[in-house]
Scaffold this active site. Structure first.
Site, PDB file in Angstrom:
ATOM      1  N   GLY A  70      24.425   6.600  34.620  1.00 15.53           N
ATOM      2  CA  GLY A  70      23.248   7.437  34.792  1.00 15.53           C
ATOM      3  C   GLY A  70      23.074   8.448  33.679  1.00 15.53           C
ATOM      4  CG  HIS A  73      22.039   4.596  29.020  1.00 14.18           C
ATOM      5  ND1 HIS A  73      22.056   5.963  28.916  1.00 14.18           N
ATOM      6  CD2 HIS A  73      23.325   4.214  29.248  1.00 14.18           C
ATOM      7  CE1 HIS A  73      23.293   6.395  29.085  1.00 14.18           C
ATOM      8  NE2 HIS A  73      24.084   5.360  29.266  1.00 14.18           N
ATOM      9  CD  GLN A 128      34.408   5.146  33.831  1.00 14.99           C
ATOM     10  OE1 GLN A 128      34.225   4.122  34.474  1.00 14.99           O
ATOM     11  NE2 GLN A 128      33.734   5.414  32.712  1.00 14.99           N
ATOM     12  CE  LYS A 150      27.648  -4.782  18.316  1.00 15.92           C
ATOM     13  NZ  LYS A 150      27.325  -5.272  16.948  1.00 15.92           N
ATOM     14  CB  SER A 183      26.540  10.553  23.935  1.00 17.39           C
ATOM     15  OG  SER A 183      27.483  10.838  24.949  1.00 17.39           O
TER      16      SER A 183
END
Length: 283
Positions: free
Chosen positions: A27, A33, A57, A150, A187
Site C-alpha cells: 500500500g 507501483h 518482514q 526492481k 518509495s
C-alpha cells in the site's frame, strides 16, 4: 473494480478467469507501483493487486506500526489504471493463527546485504508471497503472472529462486525502477523525508552511478571504491549500511572477468535522518 477482504471472496471473484496477473504491495502506492499494475494488465485476463502490511518482514525496532496505510487513496489510484481486483485482507484473515510454518530462503542469497542488516526479512517476504500466491493463483487454469519492482533487487532474486525451487507455475516479471525527475527512486518511505532530506536523497543513486562509472572506467580495486563511496555519503550526513558492486546473476562479488558492461549492479542502502533508503543501478 472490486475491493475484497477475504480469501473466500477473492477466489469466488477469480473463478471466471483463467490467467491472473498479480502485483503484491504494502500500500501507500506511488507511480512506481502503478507502473507495475499497468504491466500486469498486459499479461493476464484479470489484474489483482494486494495491499497488506506484512508484520513478518519487520524487525521489532522497524516501522510496522507507523507504516503509512492509505487504502482509500490507493484504491482510487488503482481504479484509474484499470486494476480489476484489490485484495486487502486484515491480518487476522491472512494469519488466522500464528504463522509457525515459514519459507526459509537459502542463506547464500538471503543473508547478505539486506538480509544481513535486516535478519529474517526475506523469510517474512517469502512466507507472505507464498501465501498470497495460494490465494490468487490456486484456481487458475492458464498462465500465472506476478510483477515485482526492481528497486527491491535482492527481493526479486529471492522470489525468483523460491518460485524455481518449489516449481511454482508462476512467471515472475521485474518492473523497472520509477524515478522522480531528480533521480530519486520512488518509495513509500520517501514520505518520511523532511524537505531538506528530500533534496539530499538523490545523492544515493548518484553515489551508485559514480561507482558504476569508476568500474566501467577501469578501476579494479572494488573494496577501495566501495569504502570511498560510503565515506563520501557519510560526510554528507548519511549512515550507510552498504554501497557495493555485485554480479547481477547471484549478487556475489564479481571476479575480474565479470567486470564488463551488462553483468553488474551497484546496490546501496543508507539511512538519511530516520529514513532508510535503498536503490540500485544496473550497468
Amino acid at each position: 473494480m472490486q475491493v475484497i477482504h477475504s480469501i473466500a471472496e477473492l477466489r469466488q471473484a477469480l473463478a471466471p478467469f483463467d490467467r491472473p496477473a498479480f502485483v503484491p504491495t504494502m500500500g501507500n502506492l506511488h507511480d512506481g507501483h502503478l507502473s507495475l499494475v499497468r504491466h500486469a494488465r498486459t499479461l493476464g485476463d484479470v489484474t489483482v493487486t494486494s495491499i497488506f502490511v506484512n508484520r513478518l518482514q519487520f524487525l521489532p525496532h522497524e516501522d510496522f506500526d507507523t507504516y503509512p496505510r492509505t487504502l482509500q487513496a490507493d484504491c482510487e489510484r488503482l481504479a484509474q489504471v484499470g486494476c480489476d481486483i484489490v485484495f486487502a485482507p486484515a491480518e487476522s484473515e491472512l494469519y488466522p493463527e500464528p504463522q509457525t510454518f515459514k519459507v526459509q530462503p537459502h542463506p547464500a542469497l538471503a543473508d547478505m546485504l539486506e538480509g544481513h542488516f535486516r535478519p529474517g526479512f526475506f523469510t517474512g517476504v517469502c512466507t507472505v508471497v507464498m501465501k498470497l500466491f495460494q490465494c490468487v493463483f490456486a484456481q487458475a487454469k492458464g498462465e500465472r503472472h506476478a510483477v515485482f519492482g526492481k528497486k527491491d533487487y535482492q527481493q526479486l532474486m529471492v522470489i525468483r529462486q523460491m518460485v524455481r525451487q518449489f516449481a511454482l507455475p508462476v512467471t515472475i516479471h521485474g518492473g523497472d525502477i520509477a524515478r522522480a525527475p531528480d533521480g530519486l527512486a520512488l518509495s513509500s518511505r520517501n514520505s518520511y523525508l523532511s524537505p531538506p532530506e528530500r533534496a539530499e536523497a538523490p545523492q544515493l543513486v548518484q553515489a551508485l552511478r559514480l561507482l558504476a562509472a569508476d568500474v566501467l572506467g577501469g578501476e579494479r580495486n572494488l573494496a577501495a571504491l566501495e569504502r570511498h563511496a560510503e565515506q563520501a555519503l557519510a560526510a554528507r550526513g548519511w549512515q550507510p549500511d552498504y554501497l557495493t558492486v555485485r554480479r547481477r546473476e547471484d549478487l556475489l562479488p564479481p571476479t575480474v572477468a565479470d567486470l564488463q558492461p551488462g553483468r553488474l549492479v551497484a546496490l546501496g542502502a543508507a539511512r538519511l535522518g530516520r529514513t532508510r533508503l535503498i536503490d540500485n543501478w544496473e550497468f
